[in-house]
Motif scaffolding. Structure first.
Motif, PDB file in Angstrom:
ATOM      1  N   HIS A  14       0.833  -1.207   0.000  1.00  0.00           N
ATOM      2  CA  HIS A  14       0.000   0.000   0.000  1.00  0.00           C
ATOM      3  C   HIS A  14       0.868   1.259   0.000  1.00  0.00           C
ATOM      4  O   HIS A  14       0.642   2.195  -0.789  1.00  0.00           O
ATOM      5  CB  HIS A  14      -0.927  -0.013   1.221  1.00  0.00           C
ATOM      6  CG  HIS A  14      -1.897   1.130   1.248  1.00  0.00           C
ATOM      7  ND1 HIS A  14      -2.687   1.420   2.329  1.00  0.00           N
ATOM      8  CD2 HIS A  14      -2.197   2.091   0.323  1.00  0.00           C
ATOM      9  CE1 HIS A  14      -3.428   2.479   2.071  1.00  0.00           C
ATOM     10  NE2 HIS A  14      -3.141   2.904   0.860  1.00  0.00           N
ATOM     11  N   LEU A  15       1.856   1.275   0.863  1.00  0.00           N
ATOM     12  CA  LEU A  15       2.726   2.443   0.954  1.00  0.00           C
ATOM     13  C   LEU A  15       3.509   2.654  -0.354  1.00  0.00           C
ATOM     14  O   LEU A  15       3.660   3.784  -0.843  1.00  0.00           O
ATOM     15  CB  LEU A  15       3.682   2.273   2.133  1.00  0.00           C
ATOM     16  CG  LEU A  15       4.366   3.536   2.670  1.00  0.00           C
ATOM     17  CD1 LEU A  15       3.330   4.536   3.145  1.00  0.00           C
ATOM     18  CD2 LEU A  15       5.308   3.180   3.804  1.00  0.00           C
ATOM     19  N   GLY A  16       3.989   1.534  -0.933  1.00  0.00           N
ATOM     20  CA  GLY A  16       4.732   1.640  -2.181  1.00  0.00           C
ATOM     21  C   GLY A  16       3.870   2.128  -3.329  1.00  0.00           C
ATOM     22  O   GLY A  16       4.296   2.982  -4.130  1.00  0.00           O
ATOM     23  N   LEU A  17       2.648   1.609  -3.451  1.00  0.00           N
ATOM     24  CA  LEU A  17       1.743   2.043  -4.516  1.00  0.00           C
ATOM     25  C   LEU A  17       1.338   3.501  -4.355  1.00  0.00           C
ATOM     26  O   LEU A  17       1.198   4.234  -5.344  1.00  0.00           O
ATOM     27  CB  LEU A  17       0.494   1.149  -4.527  1.00  0.00           C
ATOM     28  CG  LEU A  17       0.716  -0.293  -4.995  1.00  0.00           C
ATOM     29  CD1 LEU A  17      -0.530  -1.138  -4.754  1.00  0.00           C
ATOM     30  CD2 LEU A  17       1.090  -0.316  -6.487  1.00  0.00           C
ATOM     31  N   ALA A  18       1.135   3.908  -3.087  1.00  0.00           N
ATOM     32  CA  ALA A  18       0.785   5.311  -2.860  1.00  0.00           C
ATOM     33  C   ALA A  18       1.941   6.229  -3.254  1.00  0.00           C
ATOM     34  O   ALA A  18       1.737   7.300  -3.855  1.00  0.00           O
ATOM     35  CB  ALA A  18       0.413   5.518  -1.390  1.00  0.00           C
ATOM     36  N   GLY A  22       1.669   8.743  -6.251  1.00  0.00           N
ATOM     37  CA  GLY A  22       1.754  10.113  -5.783  1.00  0.00           C
ATOM     38  C   GLY A  22       0.463  10.671  -5.233  1.00  0.00           C
ATOM     39  O   GLY A  22       0.372  11.869  -4.970  1.00  0.00           O
ATOM     40  N   HIS A  23      -0.539   9.787  -5.045  1.00  0.00           N
ATOM     41  CA  HIS A  23      -1.838  10.261  -4.566  1.00  0.00           C
ATOM     42  C   HIS A  23      -2.437   9.199  -3.641  1.00  0.00           C
ATOM     43  O   HIS A  23      -2.487   8.020  -3.993  1.00  0.00           O
ATOM     44  CB  HIS A  23      -2.785  10.539  -5.739  1.00  0.00           C
ATOM     45  CG  HIS A  23      -3.946  11.411  -5.365  1.00  0.00           C
ATOM     46  ND1 HIS A  23      -5.020  10.945  -4.641  1.00  0.00           N
ATOM     47  CD2 HIS A  23      -4.195  12.732  -5.622  1.00  0.00           C
ATOM     48  CE1 HIS A  23      -5.892  11.929  -4.464  1.00  0.00           C
ATOM     49  NE2 HIS A  23      -5.414  13.027  -5.053  1.00  0.00           N
ATOM     50  N   ALA A  24      -2.902   9.626  -2.464  1.00  0.00           N
ATOM     51  CA  ALA A  24      -3.441   8.672  -1.482  1.00  0.00           C
ATOM     52  C   ALA A  24      -4.733   8.023  -1.943  1.00  0.00           C
ATOM     53  O   ALA A  24      -5.045   6.895  -1.545  1.00  0.00           O
ATOM     54  CB  ALA A  24      -3.673   9.386  -0.136  1.00  0.00           C
ATOM     55  N   GLU A  25      -5.520   8.720  -2.795  1.00  0.00           N
ATOM     56  CA  GLU A  25      -6.834   8.208  -3.193  1.00  0.00           C
ATOM     57  C   GLU A  25      -6.812   7.581  -4.579  1.00  0.00           C
ATOM     58  O   GLU A  25      -7.879   7.399  -5.188  1.00  0.00           O
ATOM     59  CB  GLU A  25      -7.856   9.344  -3.135  1.00  0.00           C
ATOM     60  CG  GLU A  25      -8.078   9.864  -1.708  1.00  0.00           C
ATOM     61  CD  GLU A  25      -9.109  10.979  -1.649  1.00  0.00           C
ATOM     62  OE1 GLU A  25      -9.208  11.742  -2.636  1.00  0.00           O
ATOM     63  OE2 GLU A  25      -9.805  11.082  -0.621  1.00  0.00           O
ATOM     64  N   ALA A  26      -5.644   7.244  -5.098  1.00  0.00           N
ATOM     65  CA  ALA A  26      -5.569   6.533  -6.370  1.00  0.00           C
ATOM     66  C   ALA A  26      -6.134   5.132  -6.204  1.00  0.00           C
ATOM     67  O   ALA A  26      -6.219   4.587  -5.101  1.00  0.00           O
ATOM     68  CB  ALA A  26      -4.121   6.475  -6.852  1.00  0.00           C
ATOM     69  N   VAL A  27      -6.513   4.518  -7.322  1.00  0.00           N
ATOM     70  CA  VAL A  27      -7.218   3.235  -7.267  1.00  0.00           C
ATOM     71  C   VAL A  27      -6.348   2.125  -6.684  1.00  0.00           C
ATOM     72  O   VAL A  27      -6.771   1.371  -5.804  1.00  0.00           O
ATOM     73  CB  VAL A  27      -7.713   2.852  -8.682  1.00  0.00           C
ATOM     74  CG1 VAL A  27      -8.305   1.443  -8.660  1.00  0.00           C
ATOM     75  CG2 VAL A  27      -8.754   3.855  -9.175  1.00  0.00           C
ATOM     76  N   LEU A 208      -6.226  16.060   7.936  1.00  0.00           N
ATOM     77  CA  LEU A 208      -5.333  16.127   6.774  1.00  0.00           C
ATOM     78  C   LEU A 208      -6.125  16.326   5.486  1.00  0.00           C
ATOM     79  O   LEU A 208      -5.708  17.055   4.587  1.00  0.00           O
ATOM     80  CB  LEU A 208      -4.506  14.849   6.674  1.00  0.00           C
ATOM     81  CG  LEU A 208      -3.404  14.635   7.721  1.00  0.00           C
ATOM     82  CD1 LEU A 208      -2.784  13.258   7.556  1.00  0.00           C
ATOM     83  CD2 LEU A 208      -2.323  15.725   7.607  1.00  0.00           C
ATOM     84  N   GLU A 209      -7.287  15.690   5.420  1.00  0.00           N
ATOM     85  CA  GLU A 209      -8.102  15.756   4.206  1.00  0.00           C
ATOM     86  C   GLU A 209      -8.578  17.179   3.925  1.00  0.00           C
ATOM     87  O   GLU A 209      -8.788  17.554   2.770  1.00  0.00           O
ATOM     88  CB  GLU A 209      -9.293  14.813   4.345  1.00  0.00           C
ATOM     89  CG  GLU A 209     -10.063  14.590   3.063  1.00  0.00           C
ATOM     90  CD  GLU A 209     -11.151  13.559   3.229  1.00  0.00           C
ATOM     91  OE1 GLU A 209     -11.568  12.958   2.225  1.00  0.00           O
ATOM     92  OE2 GLU A 209     -11.591  13.333   4.384  1.00  0.00           O
ATOM     93  N   TRP A 215       0.477  11.750   0.014  1.00  0.00           N
ATOM     94  CA  TRP A 215       0.426  10.421  -0.617  1.00  0.00           C
ATOM     95  C   TRP A 215       0.399   9.284   0.392  1.00  0.00           C
ATOM     96  O   TRP A 215      -0.134   8.196   0.132  1.00  0.00           O
ATOM     97  CB  TRP A 215       1.608  10.246  -1.570  1.00  0.00           C
ATOM     98  CG  TRP A 215       2.963  10.315  -0.883  1.00  0.00           C
ATOM     99  CD1 TRP A 215       3.718  11.411  -0.703  1.00  0.00           C
ATOM    100  CD2 TRP A 215       3.667   9.227  -0.295  1.00  0.00           C
ATOM    101  NE1 TRP A 215       4.871  11.110  -0.032  1.00  0.00           N
ATOM    102  CE2 TRP A 215       4.868   9.758   0.234  1.00  0.00           C
ATOM    103  CE3 TRP A 215       3.426   7.864  -0.150  1.00  0.00           C
ATOM    104  CZ2 TRP A 215       5.808   8.965   0.881  1.00  0.00           C
ATOM    105  CZ3 TRP A 215       4.362   7.073   0.497  1.00  0.00           C
ATOM    106  CH2 TRP A 215       5.540   7.620   1.013  1.00  0.00           C
ATOM    107  N   TRP A 216       0.962   9.466   1.591  1.00  0.00           N
ATOM    108  CA  TRP A 216       1.045   8.391   2.585  1.00  0.00           C
ATOM    109  C   TRP A 216      -0.153   8.343   3.532  1.00  0.00           C
ATOM    110  O   TRP A 216      -0.240   7.458   4.390  1.00  0.00           O
ATOM    111  CB  TRP A 216       2.314   8.575   3.427  1.00  0.00           C
ATOM    112  CG  TRP A 216       2.490   9.989   3.943  1.00  0.00           C
ATOM    113  CD1 TRP A 216       3.223  10.974   3.387  1.00  0.00           C
ATOM    114  CD2 TRP A 216       1.883  10.554   5.119  1.00  0.00           C
ATOM    115  NE1 TRP A 216       3.150  12.129   4.122  1.00  0.00           N
ATOM    116  CE2 TRP A 216       2.325  11.901   5.210  1.00  0.00           C
ATOM    117  CE3 TRP A 216       1.027  10.067   6.109  1.00  0.00           C
ATOM    118  CZ2 TRP A 216       1.914  12.757   6.236  1.00  0.00           C
ATOM    119  CZ3 TRP A 216       0.620  10.916   7.133  1.00  0.00           C
ATOM    120  CH2 TRP A 216       1.055  12.244   7.206  1.00  0.00           C
ATOM    121  N   ALA A 217      -1.100   9.288   3.391  1.00  0.00           N
ATOM    122  CA  ALA A 217      -2.193   9.398   4.369  1.00  0.00           C
ATOM    123  C   ALA A 217      -3.078   8.147   4.413  1.00  0.00           C
ATOM    124  O   ALA A 217      -3.573   7.755   5.469  1.00  0.00           O
ATOM    125  CB  ALA A 217      -3.039  10.630   4.065  1.00  0.00           C
ATOM    126  N   GLY A 218      -3.265   7.494   3.239  1.00  0.00           N
ATOM    127  CA  GLY A 218      -4.126   6.310   3.222  1.00  0.00           C
ATOM    128  C   GLY A 218      -3.604   5.169   4.074  1.00  0.00           C
ATOM    129  O   GLY A 218      -4.371   4.347   4.585  1.00  0.00           O
TER     130      GLY A 218
END
Length: 498
Positions: A14-18, A22-27, A208-209, A215-218
């Protein structure tokens, strides 16, 4: 350990994909987050399968709450994938986030007693649904339309969400401290760990929102779900087995838990009154009414159980033949022993006698000094009668109220009169102050009846004769004994001491 390593890999993914997107809400990061959530649901389900029947519902509720989070995240992913111009998917996500509260409320407020009535469970469920409905109303009103651009409205939503999340966590911790069974402590340990960390993460994430998610918030949302897996598969800490709350602490916390539901509904009603007054007032009134009905129903059932216990105790006391107040024989034992003495006297010629004893002016004693003092007086008199050289095979019994009876086996009228005189003197020696008695102290009157060849085998006859003699003793001044007319000997009198 496989589950732990799997969750660790998912967290790293998850952290790597985010970071890559570059975006926490990416698919892709959202899908990794859903995988972590699904692992938490799986861990709760495994605990559900391994738990005894009484604990399965709490673990099922935890799994259902976690599943609501999965559906919320999945709806957000769907909205990003297919688009949500109409806003229906966003509204659905809000509903799912509200539904998360219902199983959590049930989880931390229900007593889960095996004999709890379904009516109480239904009332709790209705209150939980009211919480979800008020949350949906509150969020949709404040987060849509002109209010959505008002920072003050947003902060009101955040503070309310924090209050609910931390209230649930605090109640779970209280239930942990009040659980007397290790299995229940373990469940509330898992629940409180998840709810407390989830409340802290939600408070940070929501703030934060407001300023744009990094990018790491998710990955923050992964933490409480990964914690569920860790708690579910690892051995519980030692203090959890060593800790044992007292019964008073456990009962107090268990009794306090249901009020949390009502408090949350009332709190939400006050908050939502600024955007929708009438529904909020109705919900707040219904919450108070439902809580009153719940308490009334529980109290009614408690009274019914207490009556059943009292009846069972009375029946047991009747069976064992003891008076609950004085500890001497009761009426049932008296009748049984007197019948045996009559049969023994008829067959062997060793006739028995009966003393009927009444405390003089006892009603006035009770009226002037109170029933507690009256009970203490009865206990003292019973003890004196039992210890005043009455033989072991004789029976001293409480006949009823302030009346006592003594069955004297193989005893003639003359000997019975001597016993009666000793008993009168024994009560006088107690020196129990009685302002309404001529002597100033508690005294007794005694009626005597003795068995003869013609005496029926019915104990009632002997008791009735002794009772008539007792009545004559009371009518002739009290603090004396009288014998039944069938007896050959007259009466004896103990002088009243001034």
């Amino acid at each position: 350990m496989f589950a732990v390593w799997l969750v660790v890999l998912l967290l790293i993914a998850h952290l790597g994909l985010a970071k890559w997107s570059g975006h926490a809400e990416a698919v892709l990061p959202q899908l990794a987050m859903i995988a972590v959530m699904a692992a938490a649901v799986w861990a709760a389900f495994m605990r559900y399968r391994r738990s005894p029947a009484l604990l399965r519902l709490p673990w099922l509720l935890m799994g259902l709450a976690l599943q609501m989070q999965v559906l919320w995240a999945g709806t957000n992913v769907l909205a990003m994938t297919v688009g949500d111009q109409s806003g229906y998917l966003a509204a659905l996500a809000t509903v799912l986030s509200s539904l998360y509260v219902i199983p959590c409320m049930f989880m931390v407020t229900r007593s889960f007693a095996p004999d709890e009535a379904r009516t109480v469970a239904v009332l709790d469920l209705v209150l939980s649904c009211m919480v979800a409905a008020l949350l949906y109303l509150f969020f949709t009103k404040l987060l849509s339309g002109p209010l959505a651009s008002d920072p003050a409205s947003i902060y009101v939503v955040l503070y309310l969400a924090d209050a609910i999340d931390f209230s649930l966590a605090g109640m779970a911790i209280l239930r942990l401290l009040g659980a007397r069974s290790f299995r229940w402590r373990y469940f509330y340990y898992a629940a409180s760990a998840h709810l407390l960390v989830n409340a802290a993460v939600a408070a940070i994430y929501n703030r934060l929102e407001m300023h744009g998610l990094p990018w790491w918030a998710g990955s923050l949302i992964d933490i409480p779900h990964a914690l569920v897996v860790l708690v579910a598969v690892r051995q519980p800490p030692r203090w959890l087995r060593a800790y044992h709350p007292s019964l008073a602490v456990s009962q107090t916390i268990s009794s306090f838990a249901p009020i949390i539901l009502t408090m949350v509904v009332v709190m939400l009603s006050i908050s939502t009154s600024r955007v929708s007054l009438v529904p909020s007032l109705l919900a707040g009134s219904a919450a108070v009414l439902f809580y009153g009905l719940r308490m009334a129903f529980i109290q009614s059932r408690s009274l019914d159980r207490q009556r059943a216990v009292d009846l069972s105790t009375w029946r047991l006391e009747q069976q064992v033949g003891r008076d609950p107040l004085t500890g001497i024989a009761n009426r049932a034992m008296l009748d049984t022993r007197l019948r045996e003495a009559l049969e023994e006297g008829r067959s062997s010629g060793s006739y028995c006698s009966v003393l009927m004893i009444d405390i003089d002016f006892f009603k006035q004693y009770n009226d002037s000094l109170g029933h507690i003092a009256g009970d203490a007086c009865l206990v003292q008199v019973a003890c004196a009668l039992s210890s005043s050289r009455v033989r072991a095979h004789d029976v001293v019994a409480r006949y009823g109220g302030e009346e006592f009876a003594v069955v004297l086996v193989d005893t003639t009228m003359d000997v019975a009169q001597d016993v009666a005189q000793r008993l009168i003197q024994a009560i006088e020696r107690l020196q129990i102050v009685h302002p309404n008695c001529p002597s100033g102290y508690v005294t007794v009157s005694i009626g005597i009846s003795s068995q003869v060849a013609q005496t029926p085998m019915d104990p009632v006859v002997m008791l009735d004769q002794a009772d008539r003699a007792l009545y004559r003793a009371k009518s002739k001044g009290r603090n004396r004994y009288e014998s039944a007319p069938a007896a050959s000997t007259g009466l004896g009198r103990v002088p009243v001491q001034g």
